[in-house]
Design a protein around this motif. Sequence first.
Motif, PDB file in Angstrom:
ATOM      1  N   VAL A  73       0.851  -1.186   0.000  1.00 18.96           N
ATOM      2  CA  VAL A  73       0.000   0.000   0.000  1.00 18.96           C
ATOM      3  C   VAL A  73       0.890   1.240   0.000  1.00 18.96           C
ATOM      4  O   VAL A  73       1.865   1.310   0.752  1.00 18.96           O
ATOM      5  CB  VAL A  73      -0.917   0.027   1.244  1.00 18.96           C
ATOM      6  N   VAL A  74       0.539   2.200  -0.852  1.00 18.79           N
ATOM      7  CA  VAL A  74       1.228   3.496  -0.890  1.00 18.79           C
ATOM      8  C   VAL A  74       0.152   4.554  -0.717  1.00 18.79           C
ATOM      9  O   VAL A  74      -0.769   4.634  -1.536  1.00 18.79           O
ATOM     10  CB  VAL A  74       1.969   3.711  -2.230  1.00 18.79           C
ATOM     11  N   GLU A  75       0.257   5.328   0.358  1.00 20.30           N
ATOM     12  CA  GLU A  75      -0.748   6.342   0.652  1.00 20.30           C
ATOM     13  C   GLU A  75      -0.105   7.705   0.821  1.00 20.30           C
ATOM     14  O   GLU A  75       0.981   7.811   1.386  1.00 20.30           O
ATOM     15  CB  GLU A  75      -1.471   6.011   1.955  1.00 20.30           C
ATOM     16  N   ARG A  76      -0.792   8.693   0.373  1.00 18.59           N
ATOM     17  CA  ARG A  76      -0.366  10.078   0.602  1.00 18.59           C
ATOM     18  C   ARG A  76      -1.140  10.561   1.821  1.00 18.59           C
ATOM     19  O   ARG A  76      -2.309  10.908   1.735  1.00 18.59           O
ATOM     20  CB  ARG A  76      -0.664  10.925  -0.623  1.00 18.59           C
ATOM     21  N   VAL A  77      -0.486  10.557   2.969  1.00 17.12           N
ATOM     22  CA  VAL A  77      -1.167  10.868   4.221  1.00 17.12           C
ATOM     23  C   VAL A  77      -1.199  12.361   4.530  1.00 17.12           C
ATOM     24  O   VAL A  77      -1.941  12.794   5.405  1.00 17.12           O
ATOM     25  CB  VAL A  77      -0.567  10.070   5.399  1.00 17.12           C
ATOM     26  N   THR A  81       3.789  14.017   2.632  1.00 16.64           N
ATOM     27  CA  THR A  81       4.118  12.788   3.365  1.00 16.64           C
ATOM     28  C   THR A  81       3.471  11.576   2.708  1.00 16.64           C
ATOM     29  O   THR A  81       2.274  11.579   2.433  1.00 16.64           O
ATOM     30  CB  THR A  81       3.658  12.877   4.832  1.00 16.64           C
ATOM     31  N   VAL A  82       4.280  10.555   2.487  1.00 20.57           N
ATOM     32  CA  VAL A  82       3.830   9.312   1.869  1.00 20.57           C
ATOM     33  C   VAL A  82       4.134   8.165   2.820  1.00 20.57           C
ATOM     34  O   VAL A  82       5.210   8.114   3.421  1.00 20.57           O
ATOM     35  CB  VAL A  82       4.554   9.084   0.525  1.00 20.57           C
ATOM     36  N   ARG A  83       3.174   7.255   2.950  1.00 20.06           N
ATOM     37  CA  ARG A  83       3.367   6.043   3.753  1.00 20.06           C
ATOM     38  C   ARG A  83       3.413   4.846   2.808  1.00 20.06           C
ATOM     39  O   ARG A  83       2.511   4.642   2.011  1.00 20.06           O
ATOM     40  CB  ARG A  83       2.240   5.869   4.757  1.00 20.06           C
ATOM     41  N   ALA A 116      13.565   6.646   6.366  1.00 17.77           N
ATOM     42  CA  ALA A 116      12.213   7.107   6.679  1.00 17.77           C
ATOM     43  C   ALA A 116      12.235   8.143   7.806  1.00 17.77           C
ATOM     44  O   ALA A 116      13.137   8.141   8.644  1.00 17.77           O
ATOM     45  CB  ALA A 116      11.352   5.915   7.102  1.00 17.77           C
ATOM     46  N   VAL A 117      11.224   9.021   7.804  1.00 20.89           N
ATOM     47  CA  VAL A 117      11.082   9.950   8.923  1.00 20.89           C
ATOM     48  C   VAL A 117      10.444   9.245  10.110  1.00 20.89           C
ATOM     49  O   VAL A 117      10.600   9.677  11.259  1.00 20.89           O
ATOM     50  CB  VAL A 117      10.268  11.215   8.549  1.00 20.89           C
ATOM     51  N   ASN A 118       9.740   8.146   9.842  1.00 19.01           N
ATOM     52  CA  ASN A 118       9.122   7.346  10.882  1.00 19.01           C
ATOM     53  C   ASN A 118       8.803   5.982  10.294  1.00 19.01           C
ATOM     54  O   ASN A 118       8.558   5.871   9.094  1.00 19.01           O
ATOM     55  CB  ASN A 118       7.841   8.025  11.381  1.00 19.01           C
ATOM     56  N   TRP A 119       8.804   4.953  11.111  1.00 18.11           N
ATOM     57  CA  TRP A 119       8.404   3.634  10.653  1.00 18.11           C
ATOM     58  C   TRP A 119       7.869   2.862  11.844  1.00 18.11           C
ATOM     59  O   TRP A 119       8.116   3.218  12.989  1.00 18.11           O
ATOM     60  CB  TRP A 119       9.540   2.890   9.953  1.00 18.11           C
ATOM     61  N   GLY A 120       7.119   1.809  11.565  1.00 15.82           N
ATOM     62  CA  GLY A 120       6.580   1.015  12.656  1.00 15.82           C
ATOM     63  C   GLY A 120       5.787  -0.168  12.146  1.00 15.82           C
ATOM     64  O   GLY A 120       5.775  -0.466  10.952  1.00 15.82           O
ATOM     65  N   THR A 121       5.114  -0.805  13.083  1.00 16.02           N
ATOM     66  CA  THR A 121       4.305  -1.973  12.779  1.00 16.02           C
ATOM     67  C   THR A 121       2.953  -1.825  13.449  1.00 16.02           C
ATOM     68  O   THR A 121       2.880  -1.466  14.624  1.00 16.02           O
ATOM     69  CB  THR A 121       4.980  -3.258  13.305  1.00 16.02           C
TER      70      THR A 121
END
Length: 138
Positions: A73-77, A81-83, A116-121
Amino acid sequence: MPQPTTRGRPTGHPGYSENLPRKPESAAIARRLVRLALTAWRLDDLADDGALIVSELVANAVRHARRQSVRVVVERVAPCTVRVAVADFSRTLPVPCTPKDDAEAGRGLALVAMLAVNWGTDERRWGKVVWAELEARG
């Protein structure tokens, strides 16, 4: 192998997603999906980092997940900013490690964290979603 189709969402946050086979070759399709989304949003400066991140996330899912598919999944949040996320059916959470100098694997999450500026699960009843966010420079 059937060719995946990609469609932008008509409502909500703009995003692209694809179900892919849990095979190493899916990393290439995931990279194209990320590059397509970033080009559509005119965030081309994030394309190289986004492609590298999704490659690492897909590689981890291929190695550690269960079942036969993963979802990219690629989202423009936000406007800049893109996730980038990969969902799989394993509930085992990723753990960054420190590989030996001569090891061929084990550096992927460190690389994701660096880019990344942030990452997680995000844990789910059926598995997990591992994600990373990128921000365009002003």
